[in-house]
Design a protein around this motif. Structure first.
Motif, PDB file in Angstrom:
ATOM      1  N   SER A  40      -5.187  -3.715 -60.311  1.00  0.00           N
ATOM      2  CA  SER A  40      -4.185  -3.042 -61.336  1.00  0.00           C
ATOM      3  C   SER A  40      -5.393  -2.801 -62.716  1.00  0.00           C
ATOM      4  O   SER A  40      -6.262  -3.333 -62.797  1.00  0.00           O
ATOM      5  CB  SER A  40      -3.469  -4.082 -61.741  1.00  0.00           C
ATOM      6  OG  SER A  40      -4.269  -5.612 -61.400  1.00  0.00           O
ATOM      7  N   LEU A  68      -2.046   0.103 -58.778  1.00  0.00           N
ATOM      8  CA  LEU A  68      -2.057   1.394 -57.673  1.00  0.00           C
ATOM      9  C   LEU A  68      -2.035   0.693 -56.808  1.00  0.00           C
ATOM     10  O   LEU A  68      -2.068  -0.248 -56.175  1.00  0.00           O
ATOM     11  CB  LEU A  68      -3.503   1.599 -58.322  1.00  0.00           C
ATOM     12  CG  LEU A  68      -4.267   2.555 -57.411  1.00  0.00           C
ATOM     13  CD1 LEU A  68      -3.029   3.478 -57.691  1.00  0.00           C
ATOM     14  CD2 LEU A  68      -5.125   3.080 -57.172  1.00  0.00           C
ATOM     15  N   ILE A 101       0.246   7.787 -53.066  1.00  0.00           N
ATOM     16  CA  ILE A 101      -0.575   7.190 -53.657  1.00  0.00           C
ATOM     17  C   ILE A 101       0.676   6.749 -54.987  1.00  0.00           C
ATOM     18  O   ILE A 101       1.302   7.931 -55.776  1.00  0.00           O
ATOM     19  CB  ILE A 101      -1.984   8.228 -54.665  1.00  0.00           C
ATOM     20  CG1 ILE A 101      -2.395   8.182 -53.187  1.00  0.00           C
ATOM     21  CG2 ILE A 101      -2.462   7.038 -55.717  1.00  0.00           C
ATOM     22  CD1 ILE A 101      -3.623   8.443 -53.474  1.00  0.00           C
ATOM     23  N   SER A 105      -2.358  10.918 -59.883  1.00  0.00           N
ATOM     24  CA  SER A 105      -3.341  11.461 -60.970  1.00  0.00           C
ATOM     25  C   SER A 105      -2.972  11.886 -62.153  1.00  0.00           C
ATOM     26  O   SER A 105      -1.491  12.263 -62.296  1.00  0.00           O
ATOM     27  CB  SER A 105      -4.101  11.929 -60.319  1.00  0.00           C
ATOM     28  OG  SER A 105      -3.991  12.672 -59.633  1.00  0.00           O
ATOM     29  N   TYR A 110       0.355  13.296 -56.066  1.00  0.00           N
ATOM     30  CA  TYR A 110       0.147  11.800 -54.669  1.00  0.00           C
ATOM     31  C   TYR A 110       0.027  11.874 -53.791  1.00  0.00           C
ATOM     32  O   TYR A 110       0.318  11.288 -52.912  1.00  0.00           O
ATOM     33  CB  TYR A 110       1.412  11.664 -55.798  1.00  0.00           C
ATOM     34  CG  TYR A 110       3.022  11.944 -55.014  1.00  0.00           C
ATOM     35  CD1 TYR A 110       2.797  11.803 -53.765  1.00  0.00           C
ATOM     36  CD2 TYR A 110       2.735  13.193 -56.181  1.00  0.00           C
ATOM     37  CE1 TYR A 110       4.344  12.951 -53.408  1.00  0.00           C
ATOM     38  CE2 TYR A 110       4.782  13.777 -55.169  1.00  0.00           C
ATOM     39  CZ  TYR A 110       4.987  13.537 -54.599  1.00  0.00           C
ATOM     40  OH  TYR A 110       5.838  14.482 -53.730  1.00  0.00           O
ATOM     41  N   ASN A 148     -10.122   8.647 -53.745  1.00  0.00           N
ATOM     42  CA  ASN A 148      -9.485   7.395 -52.927  1.00  0.00           C
ATOM     43  C   ASN A 148      -9.931   6.616 -51.056  1.00  0.00           C
ATOM     44  O   ASN A 148      -9.269   5.908 -51.052  1.00  0.00           O
ATOM     45  CB  ASN A 148      -8.059   8.027 -52.652  1.00  0.00           C
ATOM     46  CG  ASN A 148      -7.604   8.737 -53.154  1.00  0.00           C
ATOM     47  OD1 ASN A 148      -7.004   7.519 -54.785  1.00  0.00           O
ATOM     48  ND2 ASN A 148      -7.314   9.587 -53.728  1.00  0.00           N
TER      49      ASN A 148
END
Length: 161
Positions: A40, A68, A101, A105, A110, A148
């Motif tokens: 976070s 996140l 995700i 970004s 995602y 990632n």
């Protein structure tokens, strides 16, 4: 830098002897679902900043804590050794990962995909109840223009049926 995860998986038996090549070695197909809360950070909340500017005419930052998170779905072959023993080590030579995700970004992407490598062991504590330790490295394709990749290790409980 840190975080936690929770998930569930299903191992489907493909062969109890690697299709006749190795005794007491099983090949399973793993299907897994995992939720990761990775990190976070405090970042500027654009909506709050714009609202402040419109209502007051001043520019003010509106920092909010953002979590996140990542949902991972995997499909992988799992090789378990020592069939018939209470202690069973295993490996995943390579598996396929799909990642969702949040937040996305800066390019609003995602979805990412990648591969995983894993190893672990489990111990049959009573009848169909098993406890184990799982370690995996996830290597992503970086379709989100961010890195990632991650390593995880943790305990698990399982039921054979």
């Amino acid at each position: 830098n840190g975080g936690w995860y929770a998930g569930a998986g299903l191992d489907l038996m493909l062969s109890k002897d690697v299709w006749g090549a190795m005794d007491k070695t099983s090949v399973l197909g793993e299907i897994g679902l995992q939720f990761n809360r990775i990190n976070s950070a405090r970042v500027n909340n654009t909506a709050g900043s714009v609202a402040t500017h419109v209502t007051t005419g001043t520019t003010a930052l509106d920092p909010e804590k953002v979590q996140l998170t990542m949902m991972t779905i995997d499909v992988a072959p799992k090789i378990k050794f020592m069939e018939g023993s209470a202690f069973r080590p295993w490996i995943i030579p390579i598996g396929l990962d799909f990642h969702v995700i949040s937040p996305p970004s800066n390019r609003t992407q995602y979805l990412d995909m990648g591969v995983q490598f894993g190893a672990g062991f489990e111990y049959q504590i009573w009848k169909a109840i098993k406890l184990g330790v799982d370690a995996r490295y996830h290597l992503t394709s970086r379709m989100t223009n961010t890195n990632n990749d991650y390593f995880q290790v943790g305990p698990y409980a399982g039921i054979s049926f």
